[in-house]
Enzyme design. Structure first.
Site, PDB file in Angstrom:
ATOM      1  N   ASP A  72      42.713  36.435  41.962  1.00 36.38           N
ATOM      2  CA  ASP A  72      41.931  36.164  40.904  1.00 36.38           C
ATOM      3  C   ASP A  72      42.165  34.628  40.793  1.00 36.38           C
ATOM      4  O   ASP A  72      42.633  34.046  41.573  1.00 36.38           O
ATOM      5  CB  ASP A  72      42.671  36.778  39.567  1.00 36.38           C
ATOM      6  CG  ASP A  72      41.390  37.091  38.465  1.00 36.38           C
ATOM      7  OD1 ASP A  72      40.951  36.278  38.088  1.00 36.38           O
ATOM      8  OD2 ASP A  72      41.170  38.166  38.507  1.00 36.38           O
ATOM      9  N   HIS A 288      41.129  34.443  33.124  1.00 33.04           N
ATOM     10  CA  HIS A 288      40.490  35.324  33.594  1.00 33.04           C
ATOM     11  C   HIS A 288      41.632  36.656  34.198  1.00 33.04           C
ATOM     12  O   HIS A 288      41.742  37.675  33.934  1.00 33.04           O
ATOM     13  CB  HIS A 288      39.599  35.175  34.817  1.00 33.04           C
ATOM     14  CG  HIS A 288      38.755  36.407  35.186  1.00 33.04           C
ATOM     15  ND1 HIS A 288      39.184  37.179  36.118  1.00 33.04           N
ATOM     16  CD2 HIS A 288      37.372  36.870  34.783  1.00 33.04           C
ATOM     17  CE1 HIS A 288      38.132  38.139  36.311  1.00 33.04           C
ATOM     18  NE2 HIS A 288      37.194  38.072  35.776  1.00 33.04           N
ATOM     19  N   SER A 457      34.588  42.886  35.497  1.00 30.56           N
ATOM     20  CA  SER A 457      36.108  42.255  35.715  1.00 30.56           C
ATOM     21  C   SER A 457      37.045  43.073  34.805  1.00 30.56           C
ATOM     22  O   SER A 457      38.007  42.980  35.267  1.00 30.56           O
ATOM     23  CB  SER A 457      35.929  40.841  35.498  1.00 30.56           C
ATOM     24  OG  SER A 457      35.460  39.876  36.466  1.00 30.56           O
TER      25      SER A 457
END
Length: 535
Positions: A72, A288, A457
């Site tokens: 990521d 994220h 996601s």
């Protein structure tokens, strides 16, 4: 598009009709912060029954730790709810500047960063579209359909498609900046007239509009603030919206922007090069990857924050995804690093429409398959049918064949009705395996904070967490067997769902079975029951 993080927040919010129609998508909050782990029959939300599984199936049972590689944009390894679940390379001595375990990476105590060097780390990047167009421009700029060599015609036609796609995205970004900027000016003026920095729902209800524009804005804000504060709405939709499209123009769609040489310094033409990067697994923006990690494995036993899906997982952060599109070489090396250092489940919440070196990624995926590793990938947030639209990486190898222990995940909402498919989620009857909760998922973000995000996601790590649970409690099962269990144990959806069309079009109603292979939503309780008797 990179880690899929921006498009999902903004999709449907700032359309071309923004000023004319000012059509906003709902900003409503899901009722429960932990809804994705709840049970439909007991809690009336379409979660994956994680809490039911712990209560009825796992209580008192022993588990073995499972390493999950989070490929990521970075992971905040100091987050209060992740500290206890961060992978530690016990063969490496922290800070001594040596490669103690001889794996080719110096001081890789918690993972590795393939988009950095001693000079720092890449933050923004171009889209893969921008990179391939820049490459192909050098070859075809000035060439026409009449002058192109016959042997070059297929590549030339591909170049023309790239240019058209690039121009379309650039124009959309420019229009969005103009529209959102205009809206921000109008909304700021309204707020100033109210004399309050953070007006309430009542303030907007009582506001006397002085123009048609203000009247439309007032109606929008009254609707939006039913389930949100002004500060939350303004930050998530106005500020992030403007930042997103300005960044697209400055970095993602800028043909002159290329940070690779400055911050990585590798030989990018050499896809077999492995030993580059640095050990900064957090990077410039870990929002994220931290959110993904919390969904998988946030500490379930403390009294703070949230509860991850899996209870005995170590999160290995492998930074390979910038704000822009990830590069194939970095993805391939991230897969190899995670697998070589013991990860048995990989979460890949990223994807893109173009590929520079698919073969490099394919070879890394084959390596993962040979080492009994299960790969979980997010389907993407463009509301596209992946049966007809290309998306990379994917399980299909360039030379033929497919990766068997590879799961592609779409995003679902909390209600068992026509809105069950998240409006942004990609889908595909033959390309997307399962769906999992991906709307308003509350999880960890940097600085020991918590926020709700949308996206495939977020759905992918729900599945990665369930996969890790199975591997914890039934370690003899192979990656292929775990996938088989996950697919066979879904909660089947026997009704139609809406697929949003282009702007102004009526949504198309289709059977849920037509949007993914399994025809259902992942379920931890069912999966663990099946795993117990799996043969």
């Amino acid at each position: 598009m990179n880690t899929l993080k921006n498009k999902v927040v903004l999709r449907g919010i700032f359309s071309a009709a923004l000023i004319a129609g000012l059509g906003f998508s709902s900003f409503a909050q899901v009722q429960k912060d932990n809804w994705h782990n709840l049970d439909f029959k007991k809690d009336s939300v379409f979660g994956v029954s994680t809490e039911k599984a712990y209560l009825e199936l796992l209580k008192g049972k022993k588990s073995t730790p499972v390493i999950v590689g989070v490929l990521d944009g970075g992971v905040d390894i100091k987050h209060e709810d992740l500290l206890s679940v961060i992978w530690v390379n016990k063969k490496e001595i922290a800070g001594n500047g040596k490669d103690d375990d001889k794996n080719g990476y110096i001081d890789d105590v918690n993972g590795w960063n393939f988009i950095g060097s001693a000079k720092g780390s890449v933050s923004h990047e171009a889209l893969e579209l921008t990179r391939v167009l820049r490459r192909d421009k050098a070859r075809f700029e000035g060439v026409t359909a009449e002058t192109v060599k016959p042997a070059d015609k297929p590549a030339f036609e591909q170049y023309q498609k790239e240019q058209a796609d690039f121009d379309k995205q650039t124009n959309e970004a420019k229009n969005a900046v103009a529209n959102i900027g205009g809206l921000k000016i109008a909304l700021d003026a309204m707020v100033k007239n109210m004399g309050k920095e953070n007006p309430t729902l009542a303030d907007f209800q009582n506001y006397k509009a002085s123009s048609d524009m203000e009247g439309r804005l007032k109606n929008i804000m009254v609707s939006q603030l039913q389930n949100s504060t002004f500060e939350e709405f303004y930050k998530a939709q106005i500020v992030k919206g403007l930042d997103h499209y300005q960044d697209q123009l400055a970095y993602n769609l800028n043909l002159d922007f290329d940070p690779r040489a400055e911050f990585v310094g590798d030989n990018y033409a050499d896809s077999k090069q492995r030993n580059y990067g640095n050990n900064d697994v957090t990077g410039p923006d870990a929002s994220h990857g931290t959110h993904v990690s919390g969904i998988i494995a946030a500490n379930r036993t403390n009294t703070i924050g949230i509860k991850g899906v899996a209870d005995n997982v170590q999160i290995m952060g492998v930074r390979s995804v910038p704000d822009g599109d990830e590069r194939d070489k970095d993805v391939a090396n991230a897969i190899r690093y995670a697998v070589s250092n013991g990860a048995k489940v990989l979460n890949m919440s990223f994807g893109k429409a173009y590929s520079w070196d698919k073969n490099a990624v394919d070879e890394a995926v084959k390596y993962a398959m040979s080492k009994d590793v299960l790969i979980i990938q997010a389907a993407g947030n463009d509301n596209k049918n992946l049966d007809v639209e290309k998306s990379f990486p994917d399980r299909r190898y360039e030379g033929g064949g497919t990766a068997e222990a590879y799961i592609v995940v779409g995003a679902s909402g909390s209600a068992d009705d026509k809105t069950l498919k998240a409006d942004f989620s990609n889908y595909g009857k033959t390309t997307v395996d399962v769906f999992a909760p991906g709307v308003k998922i509350y999880s960890t973000v940097p600085g020991s904070k918590y926020e709700a995000y949308n996206g495939t996601s977020m759905a992918a790590p729900v599945v990665a967490g369930v996969a890790a649970l199975i591997r914890e409690y039934y370690p003899k099962l192979t990656a292929v067997q775990v996938k088989d269990i996950l697919m066979k144990s879904v909660v089947k959806v026997d009704h139609n769902v809406d697929i949003e069309g282009a702007e102004g079009e009526t949504p198309k109603s289709v059977p849920f079975a037509d949007i993914c292979i399994s025809g259902g939503i992942i379920n931890a309780y069912n999966a663990l029951k099946l795993a117990a008797d799996y043969k």
